[in-house]
Design a protein around this motif. Structure first.
Motif, short mmCIF file in Angstrom:
data_model
loop_
_atom_site.label_atom_id
_atom_site.label_comp_id
_atom_site.label_asym_id
_atom_site.label_seq_id
_atom_site.Cartn_x
_atom_site.Cartn_y
_atom_site.Cartn_z
N LEU A 194 33.05 25.54 45.27
CA LEU A 194 32.35 25.07 44.44
C LEU A 194 31.68 26.20 43.34
O LEU A 194 32.02 26.00 41.90
CB LEU A 194 31.13 24.32 44.73
N GLN A 195 31.37 27.26 44.04
CA GLN A 195 30.95 28.32 43.14
C GLN A 195 32.17 29.07 42.43
O GLN A 195 32.00 29.31 41.12
CB GLN A 195 30.12 29.41 44.01
N GLN A 196 33.33 29.08 43.12
CA GLN A 196 34.46 29.59 42.44
C GLN A 196 34.96 28.72 41.10
O GLN A 196 35.28 29.31 40.06
CB GLN A 196 35.52 30.08 43.24
N LEU A 197 34.94 27.53 41.62
CA LEU A 197 35.35 26.64 40.29
C LEU A 197 34.75 26.92 39.21
O LEU A 197 35.23 26.92 37.95
CB LEU A 197 35.33 25.18 40.67
N TYR A 198 33.47 26.84 39.30
CA TYR A 198 32.47 26.98 37.91
C TYR A 198 32.44 28.56 37.47
O TYR A 198 32.77 28.85 36.02
CB TYR A 198 31.00 26.70 38.42
N SER A 199 32.67 29.57 38.45
CA SER A 199 32.72 30.91 37.89
C SER A 199 33.98 31.12 37.17
O SER A 199 34.18 32.10 36.18
CB SER A 199 32.44 31.89 38.97
N ASP A 200 34.95 30.62 37.85
CA ASP A 200 36.40 30.70 37.06
C ASP A 200 36.41 29.82 35.65
O ASP A 200 37.18 30.68 34.63
CB ASP A 200 37.43 30.30 37.93
N PHE A 201 35.71 28.75 35.73
CA PHE A 201 35.68 28.15 34.50
C PHE A 201 35.00 29.02 33.35
O PHE A 201 35.55 29.05 32.15
CB PHE A 201 35.31 26.68 34.51
N GLU A 202 33.86 29.42 33.61
CA GLU A 202 32.95 30.33 32.76
C GLU A 202 33.92 31.56 32.48
O GLU A 202 33.60 32.06 31.39
CB GLU A 202 31.79 30.45 33.48
N ALA A 203 34.43 32.10 33.47
CA ALA A 203 35.22 33.37 32.81
C ALA A 203 36.38 33.16 31.98
O ALA A 203 36.49 33.86 30.85
CB ALA A 203 36.00 33.93 34.26
N TRP A 204 37.11 31.82 32.08
CA TRP A 204 38.12 31.37 31.22
C TRP A 204 37.31 31.24 29.65
O TRP A 204 37.94 31.67 28.78
CB TRP A 204 38.82 30.19 31.62
N SER A 205 36.43 30.56 29.69
CA SER A 205 35.58 30.31 28.64
C SER A 205 35.26 31.70 28.06
O SER A 205 35.37 31.74 26.58
CB SER A 205 34.37 29.37 28.90
#
Length: 543
Positions: A194-205
């Motif tokens: 869960l943490q990785q999904l959100y952190s990856d999405f935020e890094a992409w943004s």
């Protein structure tokens, strides 16, 4: 150089053509929609704010009307600021306007496999068929047992620690999506995936928000620079490997459970069936599932956060909603069957999506061939932006638009899908879920989740302003909006307290009863929920 040789004149002519083309960069063609004045080479690039760009896009809409253009380096952009413009171009001409513009960094991060960012192609059409079948309005009802369970855990967490409401909402929406898509629950907020999904999405943004990411899209020759001179590309490649690794791990685990016949009903079953018929790669299969995890988790969690902020700022709305809930539901938790008798709650869902949409400027479209609209010529590969913020805040469409007022939708008992497909676009509720052939396939599931969450939170809790260390009330700023790919309110505290001891006990008892269906050690379902239908994909059907 001697100009007596024929080749010398050829070189001179080529040089002149290059200079002429460079001189045209940044200029607005006479046949293009109007827009703010441009500068050579950069066009309007210098006028796009780094933060709160939606506010500037709204100002230009007020100045230039229903359609205007921006020239961003070599790229031409058309901005649609009215519901009719969206209907005419994106809905009625979907065969032309259903592609996506180039994005160098996005293509690297996603490997070109993200359904949301994929160009209009046979691969996109195939993915769309899967989503249309698995996420149809009929199929959406199949997932209600999953939604009810996850909702009860979220309510219980709000009783235990309301200060962590964002984390509880994120777990709720993510666990819902892992169940729908992959067939397992995300049991706690600290889950590393869960943490990785959100952190990856935020890094992409964050990567997309960097100036160099924009520049390499607007001046394509820069893409030929080596990685050493373009570190943002190196970062994008690393992010892709991390994201692909996460998605593949999810996909392979889901596939094994399906093959072992130990999986709960989930969309991965349809993806596996489609893979066998169409022969696409595991990478694409993993991104089909991964896209849904991101889209569903982020959109629903953002709109629930928006709802909480609105309740803090508009307490009178909260009181009206609670009066309706108490009249219809009394001392029991609301359920999906109550929606027909809760018109104000139904309207609150629509108003939350209108008042602060996560897709504040939509996801850009691109046309696959030349077109003309209102006398303006729209060349192939023009970027088309839906100015969602301007449409939602048009006072001619919504009186007093910055007020959170569900009453404006009390006459509208349609779902958002029915509204989006209505021939009368002036009656469309909002544009959060996109338009045309890019209309969100999962919007019915999102609406069900929002209804259960909003109705039950208001039934169980009072939401008000939190106080700082000095005892002063903290008022959230509704204009403080952050994010890149998806916008959301900046962090704010909220005071969330049970409305009574009886309501608190009802929440705890409901969660305790629900846990009887879960494995004590893992928190996963002991068995498939009763009466859980599931739509299978007819992969050969046409879009």
């Amino acid at each position: 150089m001697s100009f007596t040789q024929p080749w010398s004149w050829t070189l001179l002519a080529l040089f002149a053509v290059v200079i002429w083309k460079i001189s045209r960069v940044g200029r607005r063609p006479g046949s293009f929609p109007p827009g703010p004045p441009t500068l050579p080479l950069i066009g309007n690039l210098h006028q796009i704010p780094q933060n709160r760009s939606h506010e500037q896009f709204k100002k230009w809409a007020d100045e230039y009307g229903p359609i205007y253009s921006l020239i961003l380096g070599t790229r031409r952009v058309v901005v649609l600021n009215t519901d009719q413009g969206v209907k005419d171009m994106l809905d009625k001409r979907g065969s032309i306007y259903s592609s996506r513009p180039d994005s160098h960094i996005t293509d690297i991060v996603t490997g070109g496999l993200s359904f949301a960012m994929m160009k209009y192609s046979d691969t996109w059409k195939m993915c769309h068929r899967i989503f249309q079948a698995s996420l149809s309005p009929k199929a959406a009802g199949a997932y209600l047992p999953y939604q009810r369970l996850e909702n009860l855990q979220m309510l219980n967490e709000l009783v235990d620690d309301p200060s962590q409401f964002r984390a509880s909402i994120r777990r709720y929406t993510h666990s819902l999506m892992t169940q729908l898509v992959l067939g397992f629950r995300t049991v706690n907020n600290g889950d590393p995936k869960l943490q990785q999904l959100y952190s990856d999405f935020e890094a992409w943004s964050e990567l997309l928000g960097k100036a160099i990411s924009v520049i390499v899209d607007l001046y394509e020759p820069l893409r030929f620079l080596p990685d050493a001179l373009l570190p943002v590309r190196q970062q994008a490649k690393k992010l892709h490997q991390a994201q692909l690794g996460l998605f593949l791990d999810h996909w392979r685990s889901a596939r094994k459970r399906i093959q072992d016949q130990t999986s709960q009903p989930c969309m991965a079953q349809d993806v596996l069936k489609a893979q066998k018929e169409e022969g696409f790669s595991d990478d694409l299969a993993s991104y089909i599932c991964g896209f849904l995890l991101i889209a569903g988790s982020d959109t629903i969690s953002t709109q629930l956060t928006v709802f909480l902020e609105a309740m803090i700022l508009f307490p009178d709305v909260q009181r009206v909603a609670q009066e309706e809930l108490d009249k219809v539901c009394g001392d029991r938790l609301p359920d999906k069957d109550d929606q027909a008798n809760l018109p104000y709650i139904h309207a609150m869902i629509k108003e939350s999506c209108r008042w602060m949409p996560s897709a504040i400027l939509g996801i850009p479209h691109a046309n696959i061939k030349d077109d003309e609209y209102l006398g303006y010529k729209i060349p192939k590969d023009t970027v088309i932006i839906t100015n969602v913020w301007a449409i939602h805040n048009d006072p001619n469409r919504h009186k007093n638009p910055r007020a959170f007022d569900p009453a404006r939708y009390l006459h509208d008992r349609n779902s958002s899908r029915q509204s989006a497909l209505s021939p009368d676009v002036t009656q469309r509720d909002h544009f959060l879920f996109g338009s045309g052939r890019r209309l969100c396939s999962g919007m019915d599931i999102a609406e069900n989740s929002l209804f259960l969450s909003i109705s039950r939170i208001l039934w169980a809790f009072n939401i008000s302003k939190e106080k700082d260390a000095d005892g002063n009330e903290i008022t959230p700023d509704p204009d403080d909006i952050v994010g890149g790919l998806a916008a959301m309110p900046a962090k704010f505290p909220a005071k969330i307290l049970p409305r009574s001891e009886q309501r608190e006990k009802a929440v705890r008892d409901a969660w305790k009863s629900a846990q009887e269906h879960l494995h004590e050690g893992t928190g996963q379902w002991n068995h498939v929920p009763e009466d859980l239908p599931y739509a299978q994909v007819n992969i050969k059907s046409k879009v």
